[in-house]
Each structure stands twice: as C-alpha cells, then as structure tokens.
Design an enzyme around this catalytic site. Structure first.
Site, PDB file in Angstrom:
ATOM      1  N   ARG A  83      19.186 -26.152   7.363  1.00  0.00           N
ATOM      2  CA  ARG A  83      18.335 -25.630   6.291  1.00  0.00           C
ATOM      3  C   ARG A  83      16.883 -25.948   6.621  1.00  0.00           C
ATOM      4  O   ARG A  83      16.523 -27.116   6.796  1.00  0.00           O
ATOM      5  CB  ARG A  83      18.726 -26.238   4.937  1.00  0.00           C
ATOM      6  N   HIS A 128       8.758 -23.781   0.375  1.00  0.00           N
ATOM      7  CA  HIS A 128       9.108 -25.157   0.003  1.00  0.00           C
ATOM      8  C   HIS A 128       7.785 -25.866  -0.337  1.00  0.00           C
ATOM      9  O   HIS A 128       7.247 -26.609   0.470  1.00  0.00           O
ATOM     10  CB  HIS A 128       9.822 -25.826   1.174  1.00  0.00           C
ATOM     11  N   GLU A 174      12.863 -26.033  -5.325  1.00  0.00           N
ATOM     12  CA  GLU A 174      12.459 -26.865  -6.463  1.00  0.00           C
ATOM     13  C   GLU A 174      11.237 -26.352  -7.202  1.00  0.00           C
ATOM     14  O   GLU A 174      10.242 -27.077  -7.362  1.00  0.00           O
ATOM     15  CB  GLU A 174      12.207 -28.309  -5.988  1.00  0.00           C
ATOM     16  N   ASN A 314      19.539 -29.787  -5.291  1.00  0.00           N
ATOM     17  CA  ASN A 314      19.036 -30.989  -4.616  1.00  0.00           C
ATOM     18  C   ASN A 314      19.276 -32.148  -5.561  1.00  0.00           C
ATOM     19  O   ASN A 314      18.637 -32.244  -6.610  1.00  0.00           O
ATOM     20  CB  ASN A 314      17.531 -30.876  -4.321  1.00  0.00           C
ATOM     21  N   TYR A 316      19.469 -36.188  -6.177  1.00  0.00           N
ATOM     22  CA  TYR A 316      19.157 -37.526  -5.690  1.00  0.00           C
ATOM     23  C   TYR A 316      19.393 -38.577  -6.772  1.00  0.00           C
ATOM     24  O   TYR A 316      20.043 -39.566  -6.549  1.00  0.00           O
ATOM     25  CB  TYR A 316      17.688 -37.610  -5.276  1.00  0.00           C
ATOM     26  N   GLU A 389      20.224 -30.447  -0.761  1.00  0.00           N
ATOM     27  CA  GLU A 389      19.608 -31.710  -0.338  1.00  0.00           C
ATOM     28  C   GLU A 389      20.287 -32.872  -1.029  1.00  0.00           C
ATOM     29  O   GLU A 389      20.607 -32.797  -2.216  1.00  0.00           O
ATOM     30  CB  GLU A 389      18.115 -31.791  -0.727  1.00  0.00           C
TER      31      GLU A 389
HETATM   32  C1  GBH Z   1      13.022 -33.246  -2.556  1.00  0.00           C
HETATM   33  O1  GBH Z   1      12.398 -33.511  -3.761  1.00  0.00           O
HETATM   34  C2  GBH Z   1      12.148 -32.312  -1.757  1.00  0.00           C
HETATM   35  O2  GBH Z   1      12.686 -31.011  -1.752  1.00  0.00           O
HETATM   36  C3  GBH Z   1      11.925 -32.772  -0.354  1.00  0.00           C
HETATM   37  O3  GBH Z   1      10.881 -32.037   0.202  1.00  0.00           O
HETATM   38  C4  GBH Z   1      11.666 -34.258  -0.347  1.00  0.00           C
HETATM   39  O4  GBH Z   1      11.280 -34.728   0.917  1.00  0.00           O
HETATM   40  C5  GBH Z   1      12.944 -34.928  -0.769  1.00  0.00           C
HETATM   41  O5  GBH Z   1      13.360 -34.467  -2.013  1.00  0.00           O
HETATM   42  C6  GBH Z   1      12.853 -36.437  -0.858  1.00  0.00           C
HETATM   43  O6  GBH Z   1      11.961 -36.835  -1.851  1.00  0.00           O
HETATM   44  O7  GBH Z   1       5.909 -38.020  -9.414  1.00  0.00           O
HETATM   45  O8  GBH Z   1       7.083 -40.123  -9.439  1.00  0.00           O
HETATM   46  O9  GBH Z   1       8.342 -38.067  -9.715  1.00  0.00           O
HETATM   47  C7  GBH Z   1      12.973 -34.517  -4.546  1.00  0.00           C
HETATM   48  C8  GBH Z   1      12.293 -34.675  -5.890  1.00  0.00           C
HETATM   49  C9  GBH Z   1      10.260 -34.909  -6.970  1.00  0.00           C
HETATM   50  C10 GBH Z   1      11.034 -36.687  -5.617  1.00  0.00           C
HETATM   51  C11 GBH Z   1       8.890 -35.487  -6.941  1.00  0.00           C
HETATM   52  C12 GBH Z   1       9.663 -37.300  -5.614  1.00  0.00           C
HETATM   53  C13 GBH Z   1       7.555 -37.384  -6.733  1.00  0.00           C
HETATM   54  C14 GBH Z   1       7.377 -38.714  -7.324  1.00  0.00           C
HETATM   55  N1  GBH Z   1      10.976 -35.258  -5.778  1.00  0.00           N
HETATM   56  N2  GBH Z   1       8.926 -36.924  -6.796  1.00  0.00           N
HETATM   57  S1  GBH Z   1       7.158 -38.709  -9.079  1.00  0.00           S
END
Ligand code: GBH
Length: 484
Positions: A83, A128, A174, A314, A316, A389
């Site tokens: 991806r 992205h 996202e 995605n 996490y 993801e």
């Molecule tokens: C994904 O976002 C992205 O698609 C990818 O590019 C990224 O590298 C990966 O995850 C790992 O982070 O303002 O405190 O919320 C995941 C969701 C949303 C996580 C924004 C980090 C920023 C910090 N992301 N967040 S905050």
C-alpha cells in the site's frame, strides 16, 4: 511466544492481502525531483515550530530512489501487496491549472511495474494528506467546493495512466484526521482552527471542519462515479476510502456516556462513511449541527447507491468517551460539542483505555480492533473491509532492534482481526504500518514505526525482530491458505 499466538490455527482466506503501508510524503524524499512542485506539507514543515524536531520530508527515507531495494525487502517478507500513495504535486505540479508532469508519471510507472514484478499487488491511495501547494493558495485547501474538480481531474489522470495495472484505489487517507487536525486543532496544514481550540492564528470557526469534510466527501463521490462510468468495465478494479478509526468505550455505564460514545463515532468515522454508503450524515451530526451541516445536492445524491467497493480501516488506538452535555469535560477533537475523549491528558488519572505506549496519542488495546471491525460490519453490512494500517510506534529512545513490544502488539492485534473474521467480518487484507521508520508528521523523525530501523544519515535499513516475526507469521498463514 505461546502467549502471543493465541489464535494460532486460524486460516486466512486464499486471496487475503498481506502487506506493508507507506505514504509519499513520509517515504519518498526527492522533494523537487523530476518536475515535482511544492506540496502543502513541504511548505508547512518549513515553518519553524511546527515539527517536533524541526525536520522536513525533503529526503525522508529516499524511497523515490531506493524503492527497488525496499521492494526487495518486502518480497523477502513474503507480502503479496504494497500500500503506497501518490504525490499529487509530482503528477500535477499546478493542479488542474497546469500540465501533467511526465517525470512523475514515469516514476510511478516504473515503481508499479517493479511492484508487480515481485508478485505484489499495488494498493494505491490518491492522497495521503499531501496536496499541491497551488491549491492551498487558490482555495485554502479543502475549504472551497471547486477543489472537487481538481481532485476529479487528478483521479482521472491516475486511472488513465496506472489503472491498467492498479486494481485497488483508495481516494483519501484518513480525511477525518485531515480535517480535524487541519481545521479544528490547527496542528496540521492548513493550520486553521476552531474557537474551541483557542489559540488560532486563522480560522476561528467551528464550521470549517465540516465544510472541508463536505468538500472531501463530494470529491470522493465524484472520483468514484468517474471510475465506475469510465474505467471500471475495462480496468476491473475496486475503489474505496481509508479512515482513521478510534474505538470508543463509554467511560461509565451511564446512558449519557453511552450516547456520548455514539456521538464520538459520528463525529469521527461515520461522518464520512454514512454519506458515502447511505447518502446522508449520521443522525447525531444532524441533531447537533443543524443548519451548520452542509447539504448534499440532488446531483450528489443522484443514482445514490453505495459509493464504495471497500472500507479501509487504520486502527491503532482506543479511548473512553464521556458526556459533555450534562457535565463539563475536555472537548473531543471531533467537534460534536457534546462529547469528550478521555485521552492522553487523562493518563495521570488512570482513565486511559488500554496500555500506554509512550507516544502521547497512542494506547495499546487489541480488543478495539475486533470491536471496530464488528462495528463496521454491522453498520455497513456486506462492504468488504481492509485493515489498511496497524502498527506500533516508539519514541526514539525505544528504537532498538529488539522490538519485542511491536511483535506483541502486531500479534495481539492480528489475533483480534482473526476473532472478528470468525464472527463474520469480511476482512480481506492487513497492512502493517510500516516497513521502515519514516517521517512521522508533526513528530518528525522522533517516533519510529518501522519493522526495519532506518539510520536517517546513512539511509541504512536494518531488520528488527518484528521483521522476522512478520515474515514468519505470513509464511505460516499463507502456506496453509495456498494449499486450501
Ligand atoms: C496514521 O495516522 C497515518 O495514516 C500515517 O501516515 C501515520 O504515519 C500512522 O498513522 C502512524 O501515526 O494531534 O495528538 O492526535 C494515525 C492517526 C492521527 C496519529 C494524528 C497521530 C497526531 C497526534 N494519527 N495524530 S494528535
């Protein structure tokens, strides 16, 4: 490894995609190479104070030049898919106000062919987070409805040049994160924020996030219609969207907190998916935003039937949601005006859901993966799902080669995917974020997500324990499925 292989005997379906995921700005580097123009992230990262370590993605992990070597690493892992995203500013340096840059087209053609040559399926995201700076200057990024024509034009170029070989298209990565951080908290470009988040330098409107989202949704609808009417018959690919998901649990058993949980979902995920699947915004949004919620036109809704072939998830982290209608609490970033997330700031109160990782937004809660997949399954019925993801991030200090915590994370989350599949979720792929350490947006190079360690000076890639583990996992699971 017994404790982390609970669902050992599960067999994935035959065509299940195993892969790794990346994005153009985080991986490519080559920031003005072969005719590429500036993107919003090139400009944003040049502003002092925006990125934790003051870094940019000018070089990143130099994937633009090193992709053959990186694809070899993927081939060695045994993945059958990759991806990636395309850089819009590489393909259309001035949006639709200029020519197609053949330097960019040639690059992606070579890369797509190299992916296919190694027996992998390219799974391509059109944008992205990164868009040509030209469109930021002209439109304020996603705030102007005209940007839909740019996106449609860009999508058409991509389908036309690459669609003979690309069978999986995601329009957006996202968009919920893009609009919440770009127009509500102001921490991502174009750095606009709402009143709720106080120290705005520009924006100062609670409505901008929903306007930007509306324009993104309409852009998605336009690209899907275009694909289905002009390309699908010949190219036979699938087109979908990728959402960031947070699994929300009510912080207490009270009805108020349970309703807040629904609002939290509505203002984060179903915000985009309901319109695209059902042709309307979620009820919670309509109730809270009323007149502020933009309307779809007759044209948008014409021949409305499910404008998606798949949903990319995605997944996490997970959070508690708490009612803010009847009691004061920190407002959620989603902007429902009536729900709060109990997030990283509440860690001190012991109110986080799951296990803290050391990265402030991120707690480990594998069960949230199962819950989220089941939630999407129940709400959107027979639309196939891809985990586009999932992965584990560590601060630099934890960037050792022995990343046992990442192995445990991936193993537990994959077990949760299996449990959801046993219960009927139609999950068709899993992409690990990420093959390599890379440019982690506002965290710069301080947070590492790679199964391979990258030395950002020499660009040397070194496998961590998780790379060996993932290879073994895929081998084990694919070997069985191949001989089904
Ligand atoms: C994904 O976002 C992205 O698609 C990818 O590019 C990224 O590298 C990966 O995850 C790992 O982070 O303002 O405190 O919320 C995941 C969701 C949303 C996580 C924004 C980090 C920023 C910090 N992301 N967040 S905050």
């Amino acid at each position: 490894l017994k404790e982390i292989n609970a669902e050992e005997n599960f067999v994935f379906p035959k065509n299940f995609l195993f892969g790794t995921a990346s994005s153009a700005y985080q991986y490519e580097g080559a920031y003005l190479t072969d005719g590429k123009n500036l993107s919003n992230w090139d400009v944003f990262t040049s502003i002092p104070g925006k990125i934790a370590d003051g870094s940019q993605g000018k070089v990143a992990v130099d994937h633009y030049h090193r992709y053959p070597e990186d694809l070899d690493l993927m081939e060695d892992l045994g993945v059958n898919s990759y991806r990636l995203s395309l850089s819009w500013a590489r393909i259309l340096p001035k949006g639709r106000f200029g020519d197609v840059n053949m330097g960019g087209i040639d690059h992606y053609n070579r890369m797509i062919n190299a992916i296919l040559k190694r027996g992998m399926e390219p799974f391509v995201t059109l944008t992205h987070y990164d868009i040509p700076q030209e469109l930021v200057v002209r439109y304020g990024s996603w705030l102007d409805p005209q940007i839909r024509e740019d996106f449609e034009h860009y999508a058409e170029i991509c389908f036309r040049y690459f669609g003979d070989r690309v069978k999986f298209w995601a329009t957006f990565n996202e968009p919920n994160v893009q609009v919440v951080l770009g127009y509500r908290t102001g921490t991502y470009p174009p750095s606009r924020c709402s009143k709720t988040f106080g120290n705005c330098t520009h924006g100062d409107s609670d409505v901008e996030p929903v306007v930007a989202a509306h324009n993104i949704i309409r852009s998605h609808l336009a690209a899907v219609s275009l694909y289905r009417t002009k390309f699908k018959e010949q190219q036979r690919g699938k087109i979908g969207i990728v959402m960031n998901t947070i699994w929300f649990e009510p912080v207490s058993d009270s009805l108020a907190d349970k309703l807040a949980t629904e609002r939290a979902q509505a203002f984060f995920v179903t915000w985009f998916l309901d319109p695209v699947v059902f042709g309307r915004y979620p009820r919670e949004m309509q109730e809270i935003l009323g007149e502020d919620l933009p309307q779809f036109t007759k044209d948008d809704l014409k021949s409305f039937s499910n404008k998606l072939d798949f949903i990319g998830i995605n997944q996490y982290t997970s959070r508690y949601a708490k009612d803010c209608l009847h009691s004061a609490c920190e407002p959620g970033k989603g902007g429902s005006r009536a729900e709060g997330y109990v997030n990283a700031n509440a860690l001190k109160d012991g109110l986080h859901l799951g296990e803290p990782t050391g990265v402030n937004w991120f707690a480990t809660y594998p069960q949230g993966m199962e819950e989220m997949l089941m939630y999407a399954t129940e709400r959107y019925k027979d639309i196939p799902l891809y985990v586009t993801e999932n992965g584990f991030g560590e601060n630099n200090t934890g960037a050792l080669l022995n990343d046992y915590r990442r192995v445990k994370f991936m193993s537990n989350y994959l077990d949760a995917v299996k449990r959801a599949m046993r219960k009927g979720a139609d999950v068709r792929g899993y992409f690990a974020w990420s093959l390599l350490d890379n440019f982690e947006w506002i965290s710069g190079y301080t947070v590492r997500f790679g199964m391979y360690h990258v030395d950002f000076i020499t660009q040397e890639r070194t496998p961590r324990l998780s790379a060996f583990w993932y290879k073994n996992f895929i081998f084990h699971h694919r070997a069985q499925s191949k001989y089904d």
